[in-house]
Scaffold this active site. Structure first.
Site, PDB file in Angstrom:
ATOM      1  N   GLY A 179       0.781  -1.234   0.000  1.00  0.00           N
ATOM      2  CA  GLY A 179       0.000   0.000   0.000  1.00  0.00           C
ATOM      3  C   GLY A 179       0.807   1.275   0.000  1.00  0.00           C
ATOM      4  N   SER A 180       2.120   1.185  -0.055  1.00  0.00           N
ATOM      5  CA  SER A 180       2.976   2.367  -0.022  1.00  0.00           C
ATOM      6  C   SER A 180       3.535   2.659  -1.414  1.00  0.00           C
ATOM      7  CB  SER A 180       4.130   2.132   0.958  1.00  0.00           C
ATOM      8  OG  SER A 180       5.222   2.979   0.668  1.00  0.00           O
TER       9      SER A 180
END
EC number: 5.99.1.4
Length: 196
Positions: free
Chosen positions: A12-13
């Site tokens: 998710g980064s």
């Protein structure tokens, strides 16, 4: 003897995605071994009191502009995901499960998810979307979903996250060469030096 680079990551980064596109080249260049260690970034944030830069509007806007600059420099595609941020617990359990149970498919698995998240901008907190992405890439969504409920897989992700925090990790991407921590995809020059 070649060195080892430990890569603590969460899908998710966006900064982690950019590091992921560069680390295999860096490791090939330095004859180093790349070890992928999935963590839950939300768990790291909770344990350390940290938060995503995106939670501060001005910083978030700047961060994405800066990431786009790096994507151009690296020559890789990057699309701001309109669904960001998302809860990655299910995804990171799936990643951990693939690493534990099907290591031969691990690289292809994270490749397709990073691509769906940061090139296609797909909503990977939606089960139907995840199932579609997995099916298109030759994975059985039911088998992958079963991994996310496996107690050993859950424990492994929690253990990875806890150990990361104990070693000083406060965000992602975080990389270790020996005991030296490097945080952020904008520190890859230092990683290269440490491995050289």
């Amino acid at each position: 003897m070649s060195k080892t680079l430990e890569f603590f990551f969460d899908l998710g980064s966006p900064a982690t995605y950019l590091a992921y596109t560069q680390l295999p080249k860096i490791c090939a260049q330095t004859d180093s071994r790349l070890i992928y260690i999935p963590i839950l970034l939300g768990g790291v944030f909770k344990a350390t009191g940290n938060a995503s830069p995106a939670t501060i509007p001005a910083k978030g806007r700047y961060m994405f502009q800066d990431l786009e600059r790096y994507a151009r420099r690296y020559g890789v595609p990057l699309k701001f995901n309109p669904h960001f941020p998302i809860n990655t617990l299910m995804l990171m359990r799936a990643v951990t499960g693939m690493q534990l149970r099907h290591p031969e498919h691990f690289q292809a698995f994270i490749d397709c998810l990073f691509h769906a998240f940061w090139v296609e901008g797909r909503s990977l907190d939606d089960l139907a979307t995840v199932a579609s992405v997995l099916t298109r890439n030759g994975f059985d969504p039911d088998e992958v979903l079963a991994l996310t409920g496996d107690e050993q897989v859950k424990a492994a992700l929690k253990d990875n996250t806890d150990k990361a925090v104990q070693r000083g990790v406060f965000g992602a991407p975080s990389m270790f060469v020996g005991d030296e921590l490097f945080f952020g995809q904008d520190r890859l020059e230092f990683v290269l030096e440490a491995l050289g």
